[in-house]
Motif scaffolding. Sequence first.
Motif, PDB file in Angstrom:
ATOM      1  N   PRO A 169       0.801  -1.224   0.000  1.00 60.68           N
ATOM      2  CA  PRO A 169       0.000   0.000   0.000  1.00 60.68           C
ATOM      3  C   PRO A 169       0.835   1.277   0.000  1.00 60.68           C
ATOM      4  O   PRO A 169       0.383   2.314  -0.456  1.00 60.68           O
ATOM      5  N   ARG A 170       2.043   1.193   0.497  1.00 58.47           N
ATOM      6  CA  ARG A 170       2.926   2.357   0.496  1.00 58.47           C
ATOM      7  C   ARG A 170       4.357   1.930   0.719  1.00 58.47           C
ATOM      8  O   ARG A 170       4.635   0.866   1.222  1.00 58.47           O
ATOM      9  N   GLU A 171       5.256   2.794   0.331  1.00 61.80           N
ATOM     10  CA  GLU A 171       6.680   2.549   0.505  1.00 61.80           C
ATOM     11  C   GLU A 171       7.179   3.481   1.593  1.00 61.80           C
ATOM     12  O   GLU A 171       6.812   4.647   1.639  1.00 61.80           O
ATOM     13  N   GLU A 172       7.996   2.973   2.481  1.00 54.66           N
ATOM     14  CA  GLU A 172       8.526   3.769   3.584  1.00 54.66           C
ATOM     15  C   GLU A 172      10.048   3.655   3.626  1.00 54.66           C
ATOM     16  O   GLU A 172      10.614   2.652   3.236  1.00 54.66           O
ATOM     17  N   HIS A 173      10.676   4.680   4.111  1.00 50.75           N
ATOM     18  CA  HIS A 173      12.107   4.651   4.406  1.00 50.75           C
ATOM     19  C   HIS A 173      12.257   4.441   5.902  1.00 50.75           C
ATOM     20  O   HIS A 173      11.475   4.981   6.682  1.00 50.75           O
ATOM     21  N   VAL A 174      13.240   3.673   6.297  1.00 49.53           N
ATOM     22  CA  VAL A 174      13.432   3.407   7.719  1.00 49.53           C
ATOM     23  C   VAL A 174      14.871   3.684   8.129  1.00 49.53           C
ATOM     24  O   VAL A 174      15.800   3.538   7.340  1.00 49.53           O
ATOM     25  N   ALA A 175      15.026   4.101   9.363  1.00 52.28           N
ATOM     26  CA  ALA A 175      16.352   4.307   9.941  1.00 52.28           C
ATOM     27  C   ALA A 175      16.747   3.033  10.678  1.00 52.28           C
ATOM     28  O   ALA A 175      15.904   2.365  11.275  1.00 52.28           O
ATOM     29  N   HIS A 176      18.019   2.696  10.633  1.00 50.27           N
ATOM     30  CA  HIS A 176      18.505   1.527  11.354  1.00 50.27           C
ATOM     31  C   HIS A 176      18.784   1.891  12.802  1.00 50.27           C
ATOM     32  O   HIS A 176      18.967   3.054  13.144  1.00 50.27           O
ATOM     33  N   GLY A 177      18.832   0.876  13.657  1.00 54.28           N
ATOM     34  CA  GLY A 177      19.183   1.084  15.054  1.00 54.28           C
ATOM     35  C   GLY A 177      20.583   1.656  15.179  1.00 54.28           C
ATOM     36  O   GLY A 177      21.464   1.341  14.384  1.00 54.28           O
ATOM     37  N   ARG A 178      20.774   2.487  16.182  1.00 57.43           N
ATOM     38  CA  ARG A 178      22.075   3.160  16.318  1.00 57.43           C
ATOM     39  C   ARG A 178      23.221   2.194  16.592  1.00 57.43           C
ATOM     40  O   ARG A 178      24.368   2.530  16.370  1.00 57.43           O
ATOM     41  N   GLY A 179      22.912   0.983  17.047  1.00 59.86           N
ATOM     42  CA  GLY A 179      23.963  -0.011  17.268  1.00 59.86           C
ATOM     43  C   GLY A 179      24.390  -0.741  16.003  1.00 59.86           C
ATOM     44  O   GLY A 179      25.377  -1.461  16.006  1.00 59.86           O
ATOM     45  N   SER A 180      23.630  -0.582  14.921  1.00 64.75           N
ATOM     46  CA  SER A 180      24.002  -1.183  13.631  1.00 64.75           C
ATOM     47  C   SER A 180      24.848  -0.159  12.886  1.00 64.75           C
ATOM     48  O   SER A 180      24.367   0.603  12.051  1.00 64.75           O
ATOM     49  N   ILE A 181      26.105  -0.131  13.223  1.00 68.66           N
ATOM     50  CA  ILE A 181      27.028   0.917  12.785  1.00 68.66           C
ATOM     51  C   ILE A 181      27.215   0.967  11.273  1.00 68.66           C
ATOM     52  O   ILE A 181      26.849   0.049  10.567  1.00 68.66           O
ATOM     53  N   SER A 191      21.178  -4.024  22.677  1.00 66.44           N
ATOM     54  CA  SER A 191      22.146  -3.934  21.576  1.00 66.44           C
ATOM     55  C   SER A 191      21.945  -2.679  20.736  1.00 66.44           C
ATOM     56  O   SER A 191      22.858  -2.234  20.068  1.00 66.44           O
ATOM     57  N   TRP A 192      20.745  -2.139  20.740  1.00 66.71           N
ATOM     58  CA  TRP A 192      20.375  -0.983  19.906  1.00 66.71           C
ATOM     59  C   TRP A 192      20.616  -1.269  18.423  1.00 66.71           C
ATOM     60  O   TRP A 192      20.800  -0.355  17.636  1.00 66.71           O
ATOM     61  N   GLN A 193      20.647  -2.547  18.062  1.00 69.26           N
ATOM     62  CA  GLN A 193      20.878  -2.929  16.675  1.00 69.26           C
ATOM     63  C   GLN A 193      19.568  -3.285  15.985  1.00 69.26           C
ATOM     64  O   GLN A 193      18.603  -3.705  16.623  1.00 69.26           O
ATOM     65  N   THR A 194      19.558  -3.121  14.692  1.00 68.46           N
ATOM     66  CA  THR A 194      18.413  -3.500  13.879  1.00 68.46           C
ATOM     67  C   THR A 194      18.267  -5.012  13.898  1.00 68.46           C
ATOM     68  O   THR A 194      19.248  -5.736  13.875  1.00 68.46           O
ATOM     69  N   SER A 195      17.024  -5.472  13.945  1.00 72.29           N
ATOM     70  CA  SER A 195      16.729  -6.897  13.821  1.00 72.29           C
ATOM     71  C   SER A 195      16.296  -7.176  12.394  1.00 72.29           C
ATOM     72  O   SER A 195      15.617  -6.357  11.770  1.00 72.29           O
ATOM     73  N   LEU A 196      16.673  -8.327  11.905  1.00 74.59           N
ATOM     74  CA  LEU A 196      16.271  -8.748  10.563  1.00 74.59           C
ATOM     75  C   LEU A 196      14.951  -9.514  10.635  1.00 74.59           C
ATOM     76  O   LEU A 196      14.565  -9.996  11.687  1.00 74.59           O
ATOM     77  N   GLY A 197      14.295  -9.656   9.504  1.00 70.27           N
ATOM     78  CA  GLY A 197      13.138 -10.525   9.419  1.00 70.27           C
ATOM     79  C   GLY A 197      11.817  -9.821   9.238  1.00 70.27           C
ATOM     80  O   GLY A 197      11.733  -8.608   9.086  1.00 70.27           O
ATOM     81  N   LEU A 198      10.768 -10.615   9.267  1.00 66.75           N
ATOM     82  CA  LEU A 198       9.406 -10.163   9.052  1.00 66.75           C
ATOM     83  C   LEU A 198       8.764  -9.774  10.384  1.00 66.75           C
ATOM     84  O   LEU A 198       8.909 -10.482  11.379  1.00 66.75           O
ATOM     85  N   PHE A 199       8.054  -8.652  10.378  1.00 66.78           N
ATOM     86  CA  PHE A 199       7.367  -8.156  11.566  1.00 66.78           C
ATOM     87  C   PHE A 199       5.879  -8.015  11.273  1.00 66.78           C
ATOM     88  O   PHE A 199       5.485  -7.755  10.141  1.00 66.78           O
ATOM     89  N   ALA A 200       5.066  -8.146  12.309  1.00 66.85           N
ATOM     90  CA  ALA A 200       3.634  -7.858  12.204  1.00 66.85           C
ATOM     91  C   ALA A 200       3.365  -6.560  12.963  1.00 66.85           C
ATOM     92  O   ALA A 200       3.899  -6.344  14.053  1.00 66.85           O
TER      93      ALA A 200
END
Length: 97
Positions: free
Chosen positions: A10-22, A35-44
């Motif tokens: 329905p729409r395209e979004e830009h996302v910022a990564h977690g500050r721990g994912s340098i 960890s403040w890191q981005t997690s991979l995978g599918l979210f609901a």
Amino acid sequence: MFDVRTGRLPREEHVAHGRGSIDDLPTVFSDAEGSWQTSLGLFAMAETCTGQDGYSLRMDGLEPGFNGRARERLIVMHGADRADPAQARRQRRLGRS
């Protein structure tokens, strides 16, 4: 984001990564608390809430071992100036969240 009922985007979004994912292109990911890191995978997407960055949408990770702790890590989706596509082009990356 995509609608599972229709199979459409329905729409395209830009996302910022977690500050721990340098780095500009993150290569480090985690589902660990603190960890403040981005997690991979599918979210609901779940219920709405008001968080540190205002109106937000809670996210539940659907892939244990990759993002299954998203709820307890308080991973949410929210609007932010740092995720502006024009800003990303100028900086060559989005800000950290």
